[in-house]
Design a protein around this motif. Structure first.
Motif, PDB file in Angstrom:
ATOM      1  N   VAL A 135       0.846  -1.218  -0.145  1.00 43.67           N
ATOM      2  CA  VAL A 135      -0.033  -0.058  -0.096  1.00 43.67           C
ATOM      3  C   VAL A 135       0.794   1.084   0.151  1.00 43.67           C
ATOM      4  O   VAL A 135       1.669   1.291   0.872  1.00 43.67           O
ATOM      5  CB  VAL A 135      -0.962   0.025   1.431  1.00 43.67           C
ATOM      6  CG1 VAL A 135      -1.715   1.211   1.198  1.00 43.67           C
ATOM      7  CG2 VAL A 135      -1.698  -1.008   1.090  1.00 43.67           C
TER       8      VAL A 135
ATOM      9  N   TRP B 133      -5.356   2.135   3.472  1.00 42.98           N
ATOM     10  CA  TRP B 133      -6.084   1.033   3.231  1.00 42.98           C
ATOM     11  C   TRP B 133      -5.231  -0.378   3.726  1.00 42.98           C
ATOM     12  O   TRP B 133      -4.110  -0.137   3.697  1.00 42.98           O
ATOM     13  CB  TRP B 133      -6.267   0.764   1.772  1.00 42.98           C
ATOM     14  CG  TRP B 133      -7.304   1.710   1.273  1.00 42.98           C
ATOM     15  CD1 TRP B 133      -7.917   2.663   1.734  1.00 42.98           C
ATOM     16  CD2 TRP B 133      -8.258   1.351  -0.195  1.00 42.98           C
ATOM     17  NE1 TRP B 133      -8.924   3.363   0.930  1.00 42.98           N
ATOM     18  CE2 TRP B 133      -9.079   2.529  -0.386  1.00 42.98           C
ATOM     19  CE3 TRP B 133      -8.009   0.509  -1.098  1.00 42.98           C
ATOM     20  CZ2 TRP B 133      -9.926   2.737  -1.215  1.00 42.98           C
ATOM     21  CZ3 TRP B 133      -8.744   0.690  -2.182  1.00 42.98           C
ATOM     22  CH2 TRP B 133      -9.653   1.578  -2.304  1.00 42.98           C
TER      23      TRP B 133
ATOM     24  N   PHE C 167      -4.626  -3.963   2.691  1.00 45.06           N
ATOM     25  CA  PHE C 167      -4.513  -4.790   1.364  1.00 45.06           C
ATOM     26  C   PHE C 167      -3.792  -5.980   1.686  1.00 45.06           C
ATOM     27  O   PHE C 167      -2.589  -5.847   1.871  1.00 45.06           O
ATOM     28  CB  PHE C 167      -3.896  -3.716   0.255  1.00 45.06           C
ATOM     29  CG  PHE C 167      -3.883  -4.391  -0.934  1.00 45.06           C
ATOM     30  CD1 PHE C 167      -5.112  -5.297  -1.609  1.00 45.06           C
ATOM     31  CD2 PHE C 167      -2.832  -4.595  -1.820  1.00 45.06           C
ATOM     32  CE1 PHE C 167      -5.099  -5.706  -2.821  1.00 45.06           C
ATOM     33  CE2 PHE C 167      -2.779  -5.175  -3.148  1.00 45.06           C
ATOM     34  CZ  PHE C 167      -3.804  -5.495  -3.453  1.00 45.06           C
TER      35      PHE C 167
ATOM     36  N   ALA D 129      -9.320  -5.788  -0.094  1.00 46.19           N
ATOM     37  CA  ALA D 129      -8.829  -4.490   0.354  1.00 46.19           C
ATOM     38  C   ALA D 129      -9.889  -3.693   1.304  1.00 46.19           C
ATOM     39  O   ALA D 129     -11.111  -4.081   0.918  1.00 46.19           O
ATOM     40  CB  ALA D 129      -8.733  -3.418  -0.945  1.00 46.19           C
TER      41      ALA D 129
ATOM     42  N   SER E 271     -15.089  -2.975   2.419  1.00 45.07           N
ATOM     43  CA  SER E 271     -14.057  -3.810   1.967  1.00 45.07           C
ATOM     44  C   SER E 271     -14.425  -4.346   0.723  1.00 45.07           C
ATOM     45  O   SER E 271     -15.690  -4.494   0.400  1.00 45.07           O
ATOM     46  CB  SER E 271     -13.764  -4.820   2.862  1.00 45.07           C
ATOM     47  OG  SER E 271     -14.559  -5.687   3.405  1.00 45.07           O
TER      48      SER E 271
ATOM     49  N   PHE F 226      -1.500  -0.812  -4.020  1.00 47.01           N
ATOM     50  CA  PHE F 226      -2.541   0.276  -3.986  1.00 47.01           C
ATOM     51  C   PHE F 226      -2.094   1.621  -3.844  1.00 47.01           C
ATOM     52  O   PHE F 226      -1.239   1.806  -3.030  1.00 47.01           O
ATOM     53  CB  PHE F 226      -3.672  -0.346  -3.013  1.00 47.01           C
ATOM     54  CG  PHE F 226      -4.861  -0.646  -3.878  1.00 47.01           C
ATOM     55  CD1 PHE F 226      -5.754   0.236  -4.573  1.00 47.01           C
ATOM     56  CD2 PHE F 226      -5.183  -2.010  -3.637  1.00 47.01           C
ATOM     57  CE1 PHE F 226      -7.004  -0.222  -5.271  1.00 47.01           C
ATOM     58  CE2 PHE F 226      -6.452  -2.708  -4.456  1.00 47.01           C
ATOM     59  CZ  PHE F 226      -7.132  -1.602  -5.343  1.00 47.01           C
TER      60      PHE F 226
END
Length: 230
Positions: free
Chosen positions: A76, A82, A84, A105, A148, A179
């Motif tokens: 991330v 987030w 992930f 996520a 999510s 991400f």
């Protein structure tokens, strides 16, 4: 010794030509700087260079006996808060065999956020043989606070890899996603007079905020062995 007038004129013409040539080179370099990113991206997608994977419509009809371990990595960027992670860290898959795993996520921020993921595989030379049938990469995902989403990845390793002597030493391939916060967050802004309740999203059956279908590949069964073979 002072140069003769004719020599001075010739020197001036040479300097002018050199200045023009340098101007053309500089202009060309500026133009290439703007074109390099999309051209490089296109080159990578066609050749698999730099660990870029290939895209396929379906898996081969027959799988080989050769087995490759595929590992899954999730990162991330610090631009987005987030959580992930993949649902499994590694699977053993036969070359040519279709496999489905999922990444999850979760938005840990107190506001709706749109994220997008980039990807690559290592070793980089394996990129041209790693084919994804379905993937969430470069698809913007909007998550409400605490929301999510499960995002499936359906892939296979091209049997042509077995015929490439440079790939003989490859026993493990790592698929990595990162991400980022999408540059355009306008679609995440609240609509006056309306609220969006946070709820679970399913990357296999749902749609992103733009209304584009995520795909129809079955999500791995909870509690089953890591990876879902097709």
């Amino acid at each position: 010794m002072t140069p003769e007038p004719n020599n001075q004129a010739e020197l001036g013409r040479r300097n002018t030509r050199m200045a023009l040539k340098l101007g053309v080179v500089v202009a060309g370099m500026v133009g290439l700087s703007f074109a390099s990113v999309p051209l490089y991206d296109l080159f990578c997608r066609v050749t698999g260079f730099g660990g870029t994977t290939m895209v396929a419509q379906k898996a081969p009809d027959k799988a080989l006996e050769r087995v490759v371990t595929v590992r899954f990595n999730a990162d991330v960027n610090n631009s987005i808060n987030w959580e992930f992670k993949p649902d499994t860290h590694a699977v053993d898959v036969r070359v040519g065999e279709a496999m489905t795993i999922a990444y999850r996520a979760k938005n840990l921020e107190d506001r709706a956020v749109i994220g997008t993921a980039t990807y690559n595989v290592t070793p980089e030379k394996a990129g041209q043989y790693f084919n994804k049938i379905q993937c969430f990469c470069f698809t913007e995902q909007k998550l409400e606070p605490g929301q999510s989403i499960d995002m499936p990845v359906n892939f296979y390793v091209d049997p042509a890899m077995a015929d490439d002597p440079e790939m003989a030493d490859v026993k493990t391939i790592t698929l990595s996603y990162t991400f980022f916060r999408a540059a355009d967050q306008s679609a995440a802004l609240p609509t006056p007079g309306k609220g969006a309740a946070a709820g679970p999203l399913d990357g296999a059956d749902g749609k992103d905020y733009q209304g584009n279908a995520q795909g129809s590949v079955d999500k791995p069964t909870p509690g089953a062995a890591p990876g879902s073979r097709l």
